[in-house]
Design an enzyme around this catalytic site. Structure first.
Site, PDB file in Angstrom:
ATOM      1  N   CYS A 202      39.013  45.595  26.978  1.00  0.00           N
ATOM      2  CA  CYS A 202      37.880  45.845  26.077  1.00  0.00           C
ATOM      3  C   CYS A 202      36.620  45.090  26.452  1.00  0.00           C
ATOM      4  O   CYS A 202      35.573  45.291  25.830  1.00  0.00           O
ATOM      5  CB  CYS A 202      38.276  45.510  24.637  1.00  0.00           C
ATOM      6  SG  CYS A 202      38.679  43.762  24.361  1.00  0.00           S
ATOM      7  N   GLY A 203      36.696  44.204  27.452  1.00  0.00           N
ATOM      8  CA  GLY A 203      35.497  43.485  27.860  1.00  0.00           C
ATOM      9  C   GLY A 203      34.868  42.716  26.727  1.00  0.00           C
ATOM     10  O   GLY A 203      35.545  42.045  25.944  1.00  0.00           O
ATOM     11  N   SER A 224      40.999  38.036  29.211  1.00  0.00           N
ATOM     12  CA  SER A 224      39.949  37.057  29.460  1.00  0.00           C
ATOM     13  C   SER A 224      39.588  36.347  28.164  1.00  0.00           C
ATOM     14  O   SER A 224      38.996  36.948  27.260  1.00  0.00           O
ATOM     15  CB  SER A 224      38.701  37.736  30.028  1.00  0.00           C
ATOM     16  OG  SER A 224      37.590  36.857  30.005  1.00  0.00           O
ATOM     17  N   CYS A 389      28.049  47.339  46.876  1.00  0.00           N
ATOM     18  CA  CYS A 389      28.529  48.402  45.988  1.00  0.00           C
ATOM     19  C   CYS A 389      27.496  49.512  45.851  1.00  0.00           C
ATOM     20  O   CYS A 389      27.837  50.704  45.856  1.00  0.00           O
ATOM     21  CB  CYS A 389      28.881  47.826  44.625  1.00  0.00           C
ATOM     22  SG  CYS A 389      30.250  46.655  44.650  1.00  0.00           S
TER      23      CYS A 389
END
Length: 409
Positions: A202-203, A224, A389
């Protein structure tokens, strides 16, 4: 200035005796450039042009230390990253340099992949970073727990660390493009008020908050601790605690069933050895007929075998344990887990634009990043990360896709 389309001619004019053997080999290799042109500035200030000086694209490379040539020949993009970090090489536009390297990879393969021995060595290093429950926590900590103040400096106020959806409208703000991405997910899954959604990874709570404002109930999990703390704070400040619950939880420990599952750029951190287990769990967490949307960065199907056989700059320096799927392999794994593909949205060009926005903001806040205690080597590596990237998405080397999957049983 020395101008030549042929490595041996350029090398003879520069003077092969003036440089180490590895540097001579590197310069000779550049003579095989087939697309565009490259201006190389040598450590003594002399310049040489490889390729057609009138052909696009063009890029510049400054060699400040001959040792960079050996690193690049030996370890490809990993060696280039080490040389970049140590300021042995430089470029005014490293994105352009990397795009040129990608277009010329068939002619200059060692500049990207390095030697066979090096590829095998880095493959073994990558395999040691397996995403077991403990390994996943270590790998995630190495990137996402750099500190919320760090990410606050360059993410937009949705705190979204994934591709935005510009949908052809590059003039819109990054905030609006991130919200458009979330809205597309809600619409693709046909989420309605009262429905229950599981978000794996879910950050900082961006999607959960967007969905909750539309009456959807979201259970989000992350491994995290720093992300969890801030996400909970943001949800409380927005008055969404009655519709959003967050937990520090590995996906392997999930229980319950949901109307839908969402996972935004978490699949890259699962690891190939665990893809089947992850997708089995997604299926079990869905009610019969429920749908999942997995957003993942992907690598082209025809490049996957070479990619999995080694490592690269991103996996060595930025995302330890990371592994991109190819579209075909992700869908095949999903089908084996009992999830039927219902649609795919590819928007790699939008990720390139997202990265440009992040890179520009990061550069503008460079002094603030330094003030947090990050040294010049870190700053150079992260600048390279954004550019690397961005180049990959612009050149189609990588893509980002939303896979809509349905449990059918």
């Amino acid at each position: 200035m020395i101008r030549s389309s042929f490595g041996l001619r350029a090398l003879s004019r520069i003077g092969a005796g003036d440089m180490p053997l590895a540097a001579s080999a590197f310069m000779a290799m550049l003579g095989r450039l087939t697309t565009g042109h490259l201006v190389v500035t040598l450590p003594d200030g002399r310049e040489s042009i490889f390729g057609d000086p009138h052909a696009a694209p063009g890029a510049r490379l400054t060699l400040r230390d001959w040792r960079a040539c050996g690193k690049i020949l030996r370890a490809g993009d990993i060696g280039f990253a080490e040389a970049w970090r140590d300021q042995w090489v430089d470029s005014p536009d490293v994105t352009a340099l990397l795009r040129l390297a990608i277009r010329n990879q068939p002619a200059l393969p060692r500049t990207v992949t390095g030697t066979r021995l090096s590829r095998r060595w880095y493959q073994l290093r990558h395999l040691l970073r397996r995403n077991t429950p403990g390994g996943s926590r270590r790998n995630i900590h190495a990137h996402y727990d750099l500190g919320n103040p760090f990410y606050a400096l360059w993410l937009d106020d949705t705190w979204s660390y994934s591709a935005a959806l510009f949908a052809g409208n590059a003039s819109q703000t990054l905030h609006d493009a991130q919200e458009a991405k979330y809205a597309h997910i809600v619409d693709a899954l046909d989420l309605r008020p009262g429905m229950r959604v599981l978000e794996i990874g879910c950050g900082w709570g961006g999607f959960a908050m967007h969905a909750a404002r539309r009456g959807v109930h979201v259970h989000g999990v992350t491994i995290s601790p720093s992300q969890l703390a801030l996400a909970r704070q943001r949800i409380a400040e927005d008055g969404l605690e009655d519709r959003v619950t967050l937990a520090l939880c590995d996906y392997r420990d999930l229980a319950g069933t949901y109307d839908a599952v969402v996972s935004i750029e978490m699949f890259e951190a699962v690891g190939e050895a665990y893809w089947r287990q992850y997708l089995d769990i997604v299926r079990r967490r869905l009610r019969p007929g429920g749908q999942a949307l997995i957003q993942s960065i992907t690598i082209a199907d025809d490049r996957f075998e070479a990619y999995r056989a080694s490592s690269d700059f991103i996996r060595e320096f930025i995302f330890p344990g990371g592994m991109l799927p190819s579209p075909e392999r992700l869908m095949r794994a999903a089908e084996r887990s009992g999830l039927a593909a219902r649609g795919v949205l590819a928007f790699g060009g939008d990720y390139a634009e997202t990265l440009r926005r992040w890179r520009q903001t990061f550069a503008a806040r460079r002094d603030d990043v330094s003030a947090l205690g990050f040294d010049p080597a870190f700053l150079r590596l992260w600048h390279l990360y954004f550019c690397y990237c961005e180049a990959g998405f612009d050149e189609g080397r990588t893509d980002v896709m939303q896979f809509l999957l349905k449990r059918e049983d």
